[in-house]
Design a protein around this motif. Structure first.
Motif, PDB file in Angstrom:
ATOM      1  N   THR A   1       0.348   6.428  -7.002  1.00 52.84           N
ATOM      2  CA  THR A   1      -0.876   7.159  -7.341  1.00 52.84           C
ATOM      3  C   THR A   1      -0.681   8.670  -7.308  1.00 52.84           C
ATOM      4  N   ARG A   2       0.499   9.158  -6.869  1.00 47.61           N
ATOM      5  CA  ARG A   2       0.809  10.579  -7.075  1.00 47.61           C
ATOM      6  C   ARG A   2       0.803  10.922  -8.557  1.00 47.61           C
TER       7      ARG A   2
ATOM      8  N   ALA B   1      -2.798   7.783   2.009  1.00 42.83           N
ATOM      9  CA  ALA B   1      -3.665   7.750   0.828  1.00 42.83           C
ATOM     10  C   ALA B   1      -3.935   9.165   0.318  1.00 42.83           C
ATOM     11  N   HIS B   2      -4.044   9.295  -0.995  1.00 45.43           N
ATOM     12  CA  HIS B   2      -4.399  10.578  -1.614  1.00 45.43           C
ATOM     13  C   HIS B   2      -5.932  10.654  -1.672  1.00 45.43           C
ATOM     14  N   ARG B   3      -6.527  11.056  -0.561  1.00 45.58           N
ATOM     15  CA  ARG B   3      -7.979  10.963  -0.399  1.00 45.58           C
ATOM     16  C   ARG B   3      -8.743  11.793  -1.422  1.00 45.58           C
TER      17      ARG B   3
ATOM     18  N   LYS C   1      -9.399   5.215   1.724  1.00 44.47           N
ATOM     19  CA  LYS C   1      -9.158   6.497   2.392  1.00 44.47           C
ATOM     20  C   LYS C   1      -8.531   6.325   3.770  1.00 44.47           C
TER      21      LYS C   1
ATOM     22  N   GLU D   1       0.818  -1.206   0.000  1.00 48.24           N
ATOM     23  CA  GLU D   1       0.000   0.000   0.000  1.00 48.24           C
ATOM     24  C   GLU D   1       0.858   1.264   0.000  1.00 48.24           C
ATOM     25  N   ARG D   2       2.018   1.215   0.649  1.00 53.82           N
ATOM     26  CA  ARG D   2       2.921   2.378   0.571  1.00 53.82           C
ATOM     27  C   ARG D   2       3.381   2.601  -0.864  1.00 53.82           C
TER      28      ARG D   2
ATOM     29  N   ASN E   1       0.412   3.946  -2.879  1.00 55.85           N
ATOM     30  CA  ASN E   1       0.149   5.357  -2.596  1.00 55.85           C
ATOM     31  C   ASN E   1       1.194   6.267  -3.236  1.00 55.85           C
TER      32      ASN E   1
END
Length: 356
Positions: free
Chosen positions: A129-130, A152-154, A147, A122-123, A126
């Protein structure tokens, strides 16, 4: 619009079926659509190639080599949109897509993404996903889980419900022969599906409904274990394993109830297919499938790993045709309003063009 869908493979599975259907509809609407698969072509990939789609299989390799292969592919193809499906394709393709000038980069998480999370995965997700415009969850439960992940980029997380083509009309002679009250499961025979609970529920319910039958359509690593369990419980005459089938329409149109006993689940295609023809559902109380069944009043939800509760739900609906009819109507209406392939595609096309 030039759209590339990026997947791990195109073997038979819920997310892969969704991608194949999305490709067909997007091409029908005039878009230039192709697929890049990391691992192998698979059954669905062979179908898409036969239908004239460009499907590029990169082949499994070290990360650096895969990264460069994506760079080369995107430079050559020059897509407007790169749509990654699930974490691994996102980790491999999102940064190359952005570096080569792709305007819109998306990642869809097709699972529940329930805790406990894999921290390293997940790191990494995340971080990557930037470089994405949007991260799509396929139900409210998935979005909320995403979220909650640290880092996370909510602001990029949006919900688009899965959609699916309706089950097509099927001649009666193409439907499997049915006797008695019939339950249906369609999907992978994998531990996460916990089909042992469903089979044990059938063994309990059959004591009161002797003509109860369960059809299991699909294949997977759990097949031998489940087959042994059926024999151990003495319900060989009540359970049929059909194996993997491409022609599932007849099963959906013949069954009385659709059943899933998963311990974790997003929003399975098979549930939406059942809803499209008005088959009520009994599911475990997890993820998007419980969310949809409850919100639509299209069936019943029972606790995870509780065969007695699932047997009780089966008996309740088997003995109440009026209730089943009402649930069936709710299922059809909910499908038409929220879960058609056209509605999902329209949401994605809007998102491809939406500024982040």
């Amino acid at each position: 619009m030039k759209i590339i869908h990026v997947v791990y493979s195109l073997e038979m599975g819920g997310a892969e079926i969704l991608v194949a259907q999305l490709c067909r509809l997007q091409r029908e609407h005039g878009h230039d659509v192709s697929v890049i698969a990391y691992s192998n072509l698979g059954t669905l990939g062979e179908q898409l190639v036969a239908e004239g789609f460009s499907v590029l299989v990169l082949g499994e390799a070290a990360f650096a080599k895969t990264f460069l292969r994506f760079i080369k592919a995107f430079r050559r193809l020059r897509p407007n949109v790169v749509h990654c499906h699930n974490p691994a394709p996102t980790l491999q393709a999102a940064i190359p897509a952005r570096l080569t000038g792709t305007r819109s980069v998306l990642s869809t998480r097709h699972s529940l993404v329930a805790p406990p999370y894999n921290p390293s995965e997940e790191r990494a997700f995340n971080f990557v996903t930037r470089f994405c415009n949007w991260v799509v969850g396929i139900c409210d439960a998935t979005c909320e889980n995403l979220k909650r992940i640290p880092g996370a980029h909510r602001d990029k997380i949006v919900r688009i419900y899965n959609g699916v083509d309706p089950v097509p009309p099927t001649p009666a002679e193409s439907c499997p022969a049915k006797s008695g009250f019939t339950l249906l499961f369609v999907g992978r025979l994998a531990p996460i599906k916990d089909l042992s609970t469903l089979i044990r529920a059938v063994a309990i319910a059959v004591q009161r409904v002797p003509d109860l039958h369960l059809w299991v359509v699909g294949h997977g690593a759990e097949r031998d274990h489940l087959d042994s369990l059926v024999s151990e419980l003495g319900i060989r005459e009540n359970v049929t394993f059909w194996g993997e089938r491409l022609d599932v329409a007849g099963f959906f149109r013949t069954a009385d109830l659709y059943c899933m006993s998963s311990v974790s689940e997003g929003l399975p295609m098979s549930l939406l297919q059942a809803m499209s023809v008005g088959v009520p559902a009994i599911v475990t109380d997890v993820g998007g499938m419980a969310e949809v069944v409850k919100n639509s009043n299209a069936g019943l939800a029972t606790p995870v790993g509780d065969p007695e509760a699932m047997a009780g739900a089966i008996l309740q609906l088997a003995s109440d045709p009026d209730r089943r009819h009402a649930l069936a109507e709710n299922a059809r209406e909910a499908y038409q309003q929220n879960f058609t392939l056209e509605r999902m595609d329209a949401s994605y096309i809007e998102l491809y063009s939406r500024p982040s």
